[in-house]
Design an enzyme around this catalytic site. Sequence first.
Site, PDB file in Angstrom:
ATOM      1  NE  ARG A 243      -1.070  -4.340   5.093  1.00 24.12           N
ATOM      2  CZ  ARG A 243       0.088  -3.764   5.260  1.00 24.12           C
ATOM      3  NH1 ARG A 243       0.475  -3.398   6.469  1.00 24.12           N
ATOM      4  NH2 ARG A 243       0.886  -3.560   4.239  1.00 24.12           N
ATOM      5  CE1 TYR A 362      -7.410  -8.277  -1.747  1.00 20.90           C
ATOM      6  CE2 TYR A 362      -7.713  -7.596  -4.000  1.00 20.90           C
ATOM      7  CZ  TYR A 362      -8.227  -8.090  -2.827  1.00 20.90           C
ATOM      8  OH  TYR A 362      -9.552  -8.376  -2.754  1.00 20.90           O
ATOM      9  CD  GLU A 363      -5.993  -3.146   0.701  1.00 22.91           C
ATOM     10  OE1 GLU A 363      -5.922  -2.790   1.871  1.00 22.91           O
ATOM     11  OE2 GLU A 363      -6.976  -2.965  -0.034  1.00 22.91           O
ATOM     12  N   GLY A 364      -0.465  -5.996   0.720  1.00 25.73           N
ATOM     13  CA  GLY A 364       0.627  -6.617   1.470  1.00 25.73           C
ATOM     14  C   GLY A 364       0.457  -8.127   1.499  1.00 25.73           C
TER      15      GLY A 364
END
Length: 380
Positions: A243, A362-364
Amino acid sequence: MDFNLTEEHIMIRDAARDFAKNELLPGVIERDEKQEFPKEQIKKMGELGFLGMMVSPEYGGGGMDTVAYVLAMEEISKIDASASVVMSVNNSLVCWGLEKFGNEEQKQKYLIKLATGESIGAFCLSEPEAGSDATSQRTTAIEKDDHYLLNGTKNWITNGSIADFYIVIAQTDKEKKHKGINAFIVEKGMEGFEIGPKEQKLGIRGSDTHSLNFNDVKVPKENRIGEDGFGFKFAMKTLSGGRIGIAAQALGIAAGAYELAKEYSKVRKAFGTEIMNHQAIAFKLADMHTSIEAARHLVMKAACDKDNGENYDLSGAMAKLFASKTAMDVTVEAVQVHGGNGYVKEYHVERLMRDAKITQIYEGTSEIQKIVISRSILRD
Ligand SMILES: Cc1cc2nc3c(=O)[nH]c(=O)nc-3n(C[C@H](O)[C@H](O)[C@H](O)COP(=O)(O)OP(=O)(O)OC[C@H]3O[C@@H](n4cnc5c(N)ncnc54)[C@H](O)[C@@H]3O)c2cc1C
């Protein structure tokens, strides 16, 4: 917080800036239009050490800190977010996890090639029914003799067709829920491993996004990363650092759009004067600059936390949440500052606006970042 950059940091930032201008800018519009992967450019990035920046020199990496990495990510993302996502996945999701949690044989066999850019990695967690809810893994890895039998589908995988090695998360014991999840290194070409068609995307169109199918793929037992049942923790820990990279990507997209808008406002005339002299435009630039500076502070804070051995779950989530919103806000305003020219490809800002959106997904997603942040602050 001391953000005084060292000479090495400045050198790396400048090298990334030069590379982006000289090697990525030419052809970036055409690659976006044709959804063409920047193959030659990524090869050069590997040769220059941008794909394994934080890996120790022992395993072929640059031995740099996270601050150096986010500085380089920002510069590359100002010009080409399709290239910086390859950098981000390879550095933070693949190399970092392998160096931290892989065993010596795995590091010798895979990490060295990945860190030097000789091979490219992919990180495969998402599935059609398991995105934000990553615990709902349907891909299974059943233990047999000397291997695991892998079956299932992963989707939205960055570097899906161009990668050589894939870290695949799968359920080995359903009864144990997330404690029965493992992470495996899967090689391209293993029997039963199929790559689906390329996704047609809104932004980061030069990046290579595919679904992947695993049909009775025999993954050797020695390719499991960590202890049995460590896979979910592995994925969460890896994403927590990832992140910070995506936050830096968002920051770069915002900063790239801002720089273009500022320059345009100095040359475009309306009503007998450069548009920067209209307060409405000058105030937009003031807002853009302020939010970019705030985002940069959050990104640097998260990077420093990681380098100082502090917990970076909260600072990384805050950096991603804020920087990705900044990327959206700033790119939309950059298009506005350009007027009609902002709406066509040659001025770059429309691409940056399309590229910005993925950083909130993306990535949460941003909603998931708020869950991470609120849980963390309410626990105190
Ligand atoms: C271009 C691209 C590249 C990607 N690359 C990779 C990759 O390399 N590897 C990989 O594993 N994955 C990758 N992904 C997948 C990405 O991480 C997921 O798309 C993302 O995590 C969201 O999952 P989802 O799409 O299933 O959305 P969903 O989980 O279905 O979410 C839909 C909406 O519901 C919201 N939502 C869900 N749960 C909650 C909740 N509890 N509270 C509040 N809101 C909620 C979400 O925020 C979102 O707005 C990529 C995706 C894209 C588009």
